[in-house]
Write a protein that holds these residues in place. Structure first.
Motif, PDB file in Angstrom:
ATOM      1  N   THR A   1     179.132  24.805 -30.708  1.00 11.98           N
ATOM      2  CA  THR A   1     178.556  25.852 -31.544  1.00 11.98           C
ATOM      3  C   THR A   1     177.657  25.214 -32.596  1.00 11.98           C
ATOM      4  N   ARG A   2     177.230  25.998 -33.544  1.00 15.68           N
ATOM      5  CA  ARG A   2     176.289  25.517 -34.554  1.00 15.68           C
ATOM      6  C   ARG A   2     176.851  24.351 -35.361  1.00 15.68           C
ATOM      7  N   ASP A   3     178.136  24.381 -35.679  1.00 17.36           N
ATOM      8  CA  ASP A   3     178.706  23.323 -36.511  1.00 17.36           C
ATOM      9  C   ASP A   3     180.063  22.825 -36.030  1.00 17.36           C
ATOM     10  N   GLU A   4     180.450  23.181 -34.786  1.00 19.44           N
ATOM     11  CA  GLU A   4     181.722  22.722 -34.248  1.00 19.44           C
ATOM     12  C   GLU A   4     181.606  22.434 -32.759  1.00 19.44           C
ATOM     13  N   ILE A   5     182.397  21.464 -32.308  1.00 17.83           N
ATOM     14  CA  ILE A   5     182.522  21.240 -30.875  1.00 17.83           C
ATOM     15  C   ILE A   5     183.992  21.395 -30.504  1.00 17.83           C
TER      16      ILE A   5
ATOM     17  N   GLY B   1     196.042  22.488 -24.345  1.00 21.76           N
ATOM     18  CA  GLY B   1     195.345  22.948 -25.536  1.00 21.76           C
ATOM     19  C   GLY B   1     194.019  22.244 -25.765  1.00 21.76           C
ATOM     20  N   GLU B   2     193.309  22.728 -26.754  1.00 24.63           N
ATOM     21  CA  GLU B   2     192.004  22.189 -27.115  1.00 24.63           C
ATOM     22  C   GLU B   2     191.966  21.857 -28.600  1.00 24.63           C
ATOM     23  N   GLU B   3     190.959  21.074 -28.964  1.00 23.00           N
ATOM     24  CA  GLU B   3     190.798  20.636 -30.353  1.00 23.00           C
ATOM     25  C   GLU B   3     189.388  20.975 -30.819  1.00 23.00           C
ATOM     26  N   VAL B   4     189.286  21.527 -32.025  1.00 22.95           N
ATOM     27  CA  VAL B   4     187.993  21.880 -32.602  1.00 22.95           C
ATOM     28  C   VAL B   4     187.611  20.825 -33.628  1.00 22.95           C
ATOM     29  N   VAL B   5     186.415  20.268 -33.484  1.00 16.67           N
ATOM     30  CA  VAL B   5     185.951  19.198 -34.359  1.00 16.67           C
ATOM     31  C   VAL B   5     184.667  19.649 -35.058  1.00 16.67           C
ATOM     32  N   PRO B   6     184.623  19.682 -36.393  1.00 13.49           N
ATOM     33  CA  PRO B   6     183.383  20.017 -37.100  1.00 13.49           C
ATOM     34  C   PRO B   6     182.395  18.849 -37.041  1.00 13.49           C
ATOM     35  N   TYR B   7     181.116  19.158 -37.090  1.00 15.31           N
ATOM     36  CA  TYR B   7     180.115  18.085 -37.059  1.00 15.31           C
ATOM     37  C   TYR B   7     178.883  18.497 -37.859  1.00 15.31           C
TER      38      TYR B   7
END
Length: 319
Positions: free
Chosen positions: A65-69, A78-84
């Motif tokens: 997405t715009r600011d997260e992968i 499960g999955e993990e959300v990482v800001p960037y």
């Protein structure tokens, strides 16, 4: 992305921002730079760790997405959300629409491609780089795959393929229909063009090994005809010549810059492999980079740019 380059640039601008900067590398495979030997892969991983790059292996990126992968570790639930802040994406090559259309247009291509994955389509070619099942069409580079000898999708391969095809065309050979069971490219002298069956000379015929073995003297071409079951090695009509050199890739080595003024170099010669890592490999990498430039002007500009960055640092905007 290089941690050392980012660090140098941030230090130029504002030291207190450095604590907010981090770099992470996500790789779906269980190693990085998989075309290199295992020892060089480990050297690269150690160098990234030393320069502050977090490397996570066996990780699939499922969403950006715009600011997260969003990532998923293989073998885990499960999955993990990482800001960037900045995302640099590199996932290889997808087939152009033209390539996909050509694969569909020639029925024999279906044997070598998965119809459920059209974006991964490649034009299957024979040892002479002719598209299998097509007449007078050549494919080279990333859009093609040579049957029986899969080659890496690199500029080095494409460059050698281009030179090979150019020599074949400049010598007057016509391609004919590509395939593993068709005759090689052929050149027919203009003086006899009306005296031979041009379609017949492009066909492979059954080789009678028993009859050939009864000859008093066997030539090298007779032996090749029997071994390869290729009738074109037998005596061709006057004025008809076949191209006898299938494409062979000569690996001149592979190189990769891994940051911190260090690089990897792997050169294969005969049955041995020469692996070089560190600053010497970095100098080799830079020397090859310079010599491969197409003009003297580009070489000078790049050298001055390297010198300027070494003395004054990289250019950056300051507000």
């Amino acid at each position: 992305m290089r941690q050392c380059a980012v660090a140098d640039t941030v230090l130029q601008c504002c030291l207190r921002l450095m604590k907010f900067v981090s770099i992470a590398l996500y790789q779906s495979a269980q190693s990085i730079l998989t075309q290199f030997s295992g020892s060089l892969q480990q050297r690269a991983l150690a160098n990234f760790k030393a320069t502050g790059v977090e490397v996570r292996l066996g990780v699939a990126v499922t969403k950006v997405t715009r600011d997260e992968i969003t990532i998923k570790v293989k073998g885990e639930e499960g999955e993990e959300v990482v800001p960037y802040g900045i995302c640099v994406w590199s996932t290889g090559n997808a087939a152009r629409q033209l390539t996909q259309d050509l694969v569909k247009a020639f029925p024999k291509q279906g044997k070598y491609n998965n119809p459920e994955r059209p974006v991964a389509s490649k034009l299957a070619v024979d040892p002479y780089l002719r598209v299998i099942g097509a007449r007078d069409i050549i494919a080279l580079g990333d859009c093609s795959m040579m049957i029986g000898n899969r080659l890496p999708a690199t500029a080095q391969v494409a460059g050698q393929q281009g030179a090979y095809v150019a020599r074949m065309i400049n010598r007057g050979y016509t391609m004919g229909v590509g395939g593993l069971d068709t005759a090689p490219p052929v050149k027919i002298d203009a003086a006899v063009e009306n005296q031979v069956d041009t379609e017949d000379v492009r066909k492979l015929k059954r080789v009678d090994a028993a009859a050939i073995s009864k000859q008093k003297k066997l030539s090298e071409m007779d032996i090749e005809a029997v071994v390869k079951n290729d009738s074109t090695y037998l005596k061709a009509p006057q004025g008809v010549n076949y191209y006898r050199k299938p494409f062979e890739f000569l690996s001149l080595g592979i190189m990769a810059y891994v940051g911190n003024d260090k690089a990897l170099t792997q050169v294969e010669a005969f049955d041995t492999s020469l692996n070089v890592y560190g600053r010497f490999a970095f100098l080799l990498w830079r020397s090859v980079y310079i010599t491969k430039q197409v003009s003297f002007r580009n070489r000078v500009l790049i050298l001055f740019d390297w010198l300027k960055a070494r003395v004054f640092g990289r250019d950056l905007s300051q507000f």
